[in-house]
Design an enzyme around this catalytic site. Structure first.
Site, PDB file in Angstrom:
ATOM      1  N   LYS A  34      -9.030 -16.861  -6.390  1.00 36.48           N
ATOM      2  CA  LYS A  34      -8.585 -17.867  -5.423  1.00 36.48           C
ATOM      3  C   LYS A  34      -8.554 -17.327  -3.997  1.00 36.48           C
ATOM      4  O   LYS A  34      -8.863 -18.064  -3.065  1.00 36.48           O
ATOM      5  CB  LYS A  34      -7.206 -18.391  -5.808  1.00 36.48           C
ATOM      6  CG  LYS A  34      -6.174 -17.322  -5.723  1.00 36.48           C
ATOM      7  CD  LYS A  34      -4.768 -17.818  -5.763  1.00 36.48           C
ATOM      8  CE  LYS A  34      -3.914 -16.579  -5.556  1.00 36.48           C
ATOM      9  NZ  LYS A  34      -2.522 -16.807  -5.574  1.00 36.48           N
ATOM     10  N   THR A  35      -8.206 -16.058  -3.840  1.00 38.66           N
ATOM     11  CA  THR A  35      -8.189 -15.525  -2.480  1.00 38.66           C
ATOM     12  C   THR A  35      -9.584 -15.533  -1.891  1.00 38.66           C
ATOM     13  O   THR A  35      -9.784 -15.854  -0.728  1.00 38.66           O
ATOM     14  CB  THR A  35      -7.615 -14.098  -2.469  1.00 38.66           C
ATOM     15  OG1 THR A  35      -6.359 -14.114  -3.132  1.00 38.66           O
ATOM     16  CG2 THR A  35      -7.409 -13.611  -1.048  1.00 38.66           C
ATOM     17  N   ASP A 226      -1.010 -21.182  -0.059  1.00 38.22           N
ATOM     18  CA  ASP A 226      -1.228 -20.382  -1.266  1.00 38.22           C
ATOM     19  C   ASP A 226       0.011 -20.480  -2.152  1.00 38.22           C
ATOM     20  O   ASP A 226       1.101 -20.751  -1.663  1.00 38.22           O
ATOM     21  CB  ASP A 226      -1.450 -18.929  -0.819  1.00 38.22           C
ATOM     22  CG  ASP A 226      -2.075 -18.114  -1.914  1.00 38.22           C
ATOM     23  OD1 ASP A 226      -2.454 -18.693  -2.954  1.00 38.22           O
ATOM     24  OD2 ASP A 226      -2.184 -16.885  -1.745  1.00 38.22           O
ATOM     25  N   GLU A 227      -0.134 -20.249  -3.416  1.00 34.96           N
ATOM     26  CA  GLU A 227       1.009 -20.263  -4.347  1.00 34.96           C
ATOM     27  C   GLU A 227       1.830 -21.553  -4.201  1.00 34.96           C
ATOM     28  O   GLU A 227       3.055 -21.514  -4.104  1.00 34.96           O
ATOM     29  CB  GLU A 227       1.919 -19.050  -4.106  1.00 34.96           C
ATOM     30  CG  GLU A 227       1.214 -17.720  -4.051  1.00 34.96           C
ATOM     31  CD  GLU A 227       0.869 -17.167  -5.418  1.00 34.96           C
ATOM     32  OE1 GLU A 227       0.979 -17.916  -6.417  1.00 34.96           O
ATOM     33  OE2 GLU A 227       0.486 -15.985  -5.483  1.00 34.96           O
ATOM     34  N   GLN A 257       2.052 -20.015 -13.250  1.00 40.50           N
ATOM     35  CA  GLN A 257       2.630 -18.842 -12.593  1.00 40.50           C
ATOM     36  C   GLN A 257       3.794 -19.185 -11.681  1.00 40.50           C
ATOM     37  O   GLN A 257       4.116 -18.443 -10.760  1.00 40.50           O
ATOM     38  CB  GLN A 257       1.548 -18.117 -11.791  1.00 40.50           C
ATOM     39  CG  GLN A 257       0.462 -17.529 -12.669  1.00 40.50           C
ATOM     40  CD  GLN A 257      -0.530 -16.723 -11.871  1.00 40.50           C
ATOM     41  OE1 GLN A 257      -0.211 -15.695 -11.307  1.00 40.50           O
ATOM     42  NE2 GLN A 257      -1.767 -17.195 -11.828  1.00 40.50           N
ATOM     43  N   ARG A 617      -1.665  -9.443 -15.098  1.00 36.11           N
ATOM     44  CA  ARG A 617      -1.883  -8.448 -14.043  1.00 36.11           C
ATOM     45  C   ARG A 617      -2.871  -7.388 -14.497  1.00 36.11           C
ATOM     46  O   ARG A 617      -3.423  -6.649 -13.696  1.00 36.11           O
ATOM     47  CB  ARG A 617      -0.569  -7.730 -13.658  1.00 36.11           C
ATOM     48  CG  ARG A 617       0.513  -8.546 -12.991  1.00 36.11           C
ATOM     49  CD  ARG A 617       0.043  -9.431 -11.909  1.00 36.11           C
ATOM     50  NE  ARG A 617      -0.286 -10.757 -12.456  1.00 36.11           N
ATOM     51  CZ  ARG A 617      -1.042 -11.648 -11.832  1.00 36.11           C
ATOM     52  NH1 ARG A 617      -1.581 -11.370 -10.680  1.00 36.11           N
ATOM     53  NH2 ARG A 617      -1.303 -12.821 -12.376  1.00 36.11           N
TER      54      ARG A 617
END
Length: 782
Positions: A34-35, A226-227, A257, A617
DNA sequence: TCATCCGCTGTTTTT
DNA sequence: CAGCGGATGA
């Protein structure tokens, strides 16, 4: 700008990156790039004529913001990227408020309170009200206020909201609302905003001043968040206001998340996006580029236990990879030892560097066992989070001086330093000043300035006057000197630096070094060129510096991300990061999931999302560990393994690693001596210690407890007792059991992951059914 | 006014 | 087992 910047994207990523106008929601699974999409989209916007000054990109952590900046710069080159507005909600709003705060009656150099400052103010107020701070605990009151602000509920509304009042009544804290009111007024008087105010006041500003709203709507024509799953109602409303004119809102998030509901985040914001913006385009990024199939499959299966998710199918092309290693240890310290030993082993065996490892835990308090064991093995590490550099006493004291220089009406800091270093202005005097300030409705500083009017004793008066003169001399430097010069002068005039220098104790030395580090950081701040000066004229001022550092966490300190160290942090802090090898530790009931979260479905699901986050992660290797018992409040407590372990598909789990679920031995030395190296394996010791211990001997909680009932023969296990892998056992083999002694396997049944052996023990009570996951057998003769 | 000692109490997660 | 606050004595 690179010409081929879109080429590296997959189809979905590309659709998202090429979307220019109108609302867009990107549902981005863990590790789906996504980044990359966000940064590419920024590049694409610019390529299509959008001015960098018109783009606002909001993140949750400074780290995420920094990474985004760097990656955009890589695509665009530095100059253009510099004009973008990229930052955390808090830092961006602080910056905007710095330009606008006067409209709300705050000084533009307002002080930002961190939560310690806020609680300290609350404590003062609670005591002033003659309330018991054991009952009205500042932290609890602060939480209530924080929750209110995050929902945009002001003191008035709070006190008139029936449901809220009921809650406070039930908690027997009916005065919370009044305290909220007083706290808000006190902060205002102090010229200070707490973290939540940065959002709350931003909202109030936009809502109350249409011309301001218009200005920023016009400025930020393109907004990216974001997020998004971690936004709270305040953030949500602000975004809605800012974006209303153009509706060029792009949100990126993953409902799986969402882990910040304790901070007021509501998963509803992301679930409702399509309803809020009817013409919203939705793009799902479902290909994971980060993890192995084993890891991803486990993660997917675990999260499937949660209800009400956005439907998605996260998959990967990556290799299967190794199974997830599940390891049980006796104590928290052995857990630490296991991790340190395994890191050493993996470094040798798979040529990893220190930086490839992360140890991730649920609570900061867990870090100690790992620290000690890593230090013992001389493995360099760094802890992220926990007590921030800026929360240390000596640093806060020093910063308090700087705060007073820019904002003398700020009482908290004044009280901190008025007698530090000791200058004969004690508690009695401070209390007296406080009382006068309240009575006369003037600030604490005003009282000090006019001390001669209030009848202090001559010695005290002199001390106060000298203090005032000193502070004024610092203030006189403002505008003429930069932040570093002022700080240096503060250090000199107050004798703080000299005093710490002369303190030759270990702690004194550490404190001295910390102050030096602070001074260095200020110097660095003044010498680094500004990114842009569009909204704020003097970016290098002391005021800017102070506002900036309060929003910095320990994880943001220094750019030594490349330094070759093992990283330790909470799972929360690890969100958005990835590591080749991850140790997810402390997988026990009451710890993970937290004991405070197991009573409601919502909270438990959040814990499960946290588990999902930690699993995802890992890129190639994942170790899950838990301890039978660990110290809590200085007391050894027994733990059951985490319920989440039972939710993992067995076929991706390896319990045989170093005494995990099945067999207590290391694949390397074949001897189970991974811990302690005393040849005394864990299972052995555990059995001796408490044959009927309430905790399960191994593995996630079994449905039925396989402990053979009583009448243990007095078999003494062989000194070299080492359990063998159940997978290699066959009927007819002679085996040893720790309690029942020697016997012969009659039959084997059940699936591999839950094999049940019928063994005949001539001296141990005849035929027994043994669940091999829970009781270990050593093969004596094949 | 200040330093020291004792005893209590608390553990999610963070900008 | 902390770290902090309160009490106590100089």
């Amino acid at each position: 700008m690179k010409a081929n910047y879109l080429d590296e994207l997959n189809e979905q990523q590309r659709v998202a990156a090429e979307h220019i106008n109108g609302p867009l929601m990107i549902v981005a699974g863990a590790g789906s790039g996504k980044t990359k999409v966000l940064t590419t989209r920024i590049a694409h916007l610019l390529r299509n004529g959008v001015d960098a000054f018109n783009i606002l990109s909001l993140t949750f952590t400074n780290k995420a913001a920094r990474e985004m900046k760097e990656r955009v710069e890589k695509i665009l080159g530095g100059t253009e990227a510099r004009n973008l507005y990229i930052g955390t909600f808090h830092s961006v709003f602080a910056r905007l408020l710095r330009a606008e705060a006067h409209r709300l009656g705050y000084p533009n150099d307002f002080t930002i309170y961190d939560s310690d400052d806020a609680k300290s103010v609350l404590k003062t107020i609670i005591n002033e009200q003659n309330l018991d701070d054991k009952h009205y605990k500042p932290a609890l009151v602060y939480n209530r206020i924080s929750a209110a602000k995050n929902s945009l509920i002001g003191p008035e509304e709070y006190q008139h909201d029936y449901a809220i009042q009921q809650e406070d009544m039930r908690a027997n804290r009916p005065l919370n609302g009044k305290l909220y009111d007083m706290y808000a007024k006190r902060c205002f008087k102090n010229g200070a905003m707490d973290f939540d105010d940065l959002l709350f006041k931003m909202y109030v500003l936009l809502k109350s001043f249409p011309e301001v709203l218009h200005k920023y709507q016009h400025k930020f024509k393109y907004i990216m968040i974001d997020e998004y799953q971690d936004t709270n109602p305040a953030q949500y409303e602000i975004i809605k206001l800012l974006g209303a004119a153009h509706e060029n809102i792009c949100v990126v998030g993953d409902d799986a998340q969402s882990i910040y509901s304790f901070r007021g985040a509501t998963i509803q914001n992301i679930l409702q996006f399509e309803k809020d913006y009817e013409d919203a385009k939705v793009v799902k990024l479902e290909q994971n580029y980060r993890s192995t199939k084993s890891i991803l499959n486990v993660a997917n299966e675990v999260i499937a236990n949660n209800k009400g998710q956005i439907e998605k199918n996260l998959w990967t092309d990556n290799a299967d990879g190794e199974k997830i290693k599940l390891v049980r240890t006796m104590t928290d310290n052995e857990e630490g030892k296991f991790v340190a030993d395994t890191i050493a082993e993996q470094k040798l065996r798979n040529h990893y560097a220190n930086r490839d490892f992360a140890i991730l835990y649920r609570t900061n308090a867990q870090s100690r066992a790992f620290e000690e064991n890593l230090r013992r093995k001389a493995i360099p590490y760094r802890i992220f989070g926990g007590l921030s550099f800026y929360q240390r006493k000596e640093i806060k004291d020093f910063i308090a001086y700087l705060r007073i220089v820019t904002n003398p009406q700020e009482e908290e800091s004044l009280k901190r330093i008025i007698n530090y270093p000791v200058r004969g202005i004690g508690k009695t005097t401070i209390d007296k000043v406080s009382v006068i300030a309240n009575e006369q409705n003037i600030t604490f500083w005003n009282v000090l300035e006019r001390a001669n009017e209030f009848g202090f004793k001559s010695g005290t008066l002199e001390a106060i006057e000298n203090f005032v003169i000193m502070i004024r001399s610092f203030q006189a430097m403002l505008g003429k000197h930069n932040a570093y010069d002022i700080a240096l002068q503060v250090g000199k005039s107050t004798n703080i630096v000299k005093e710490l220098f002369n303190d030759k104790t270990t702690e004194g030395l550490a404190r001295y070094e910390n102050i030096q580090e602070l001074l260095n950081s200020i110097k660095e701040f003044t010498e680094t060129p500004t990114e842009d000066g569009e909204l704020v004229e003097s970016e290098k001022s002391l005021g800017t510096y102070l506002q900036q550092i309060t929003l910095l966490t320990d994880a943001d300190k220094g750019n030594d991300e490349d330094s070759d160290v093992v990283k330790l942090m909470t799972i929360h802090a690890a969100k958005g990061l990835e590591f080749p090898v991850v140790f997810s530790v402390g997988l026990e009931e009451n710890l993970f999931p937290s004991g405070l979260s197991i009573n409601s479905r919502e909270e438990l699901e959040e814990e499960r999302r946290l588990f999902y986050v930690v699993i995802t992660r890992a890129k190639s290797r994942l170790f899950l560990t838990y301890a039978n018992s660990r110290y809590r409040f200085g007391q050894l407590v027994n733990n059951e393994s985490s319920r989440f372990l039972e939710e993992m598909p067995e076929k991706y789990i390896d319990r045989s690693y170093a005494g995990g679920g099945n067999v207590n031995r290391s694949p390397i030395n074949n001897g189970g001596g991974l811990f302690g190296g005393n040849g005394n394996n864990m299972f052995d010791r555990m059995q001796k210690k408490s044959p009927t211990a309430p905790q399960q001997p191994a593995g996630p909680r079994p449905a039925a407890r396989p402990v053979p009932n009583a009448a243990p023969s007095n078999h003494v296990p062989s000194p070299n007792f080492t359990p063998d892998d159940p997978a290699i056992m066959e009927p007819g083999m002679e085996v040893e059991h720790q309690k029942f002694g020697f016997g012969t396997i009659q039959t084997l049944e059940g699936p591999m992951n839950n094999r049940i052996a019928t063994v005949n023990f001539p001296k141990g009570g005849g035929e027994k059914k043994i669940m091999l996951n829970y009781a270990r057998l050593m093969i004596v003769k094949k």
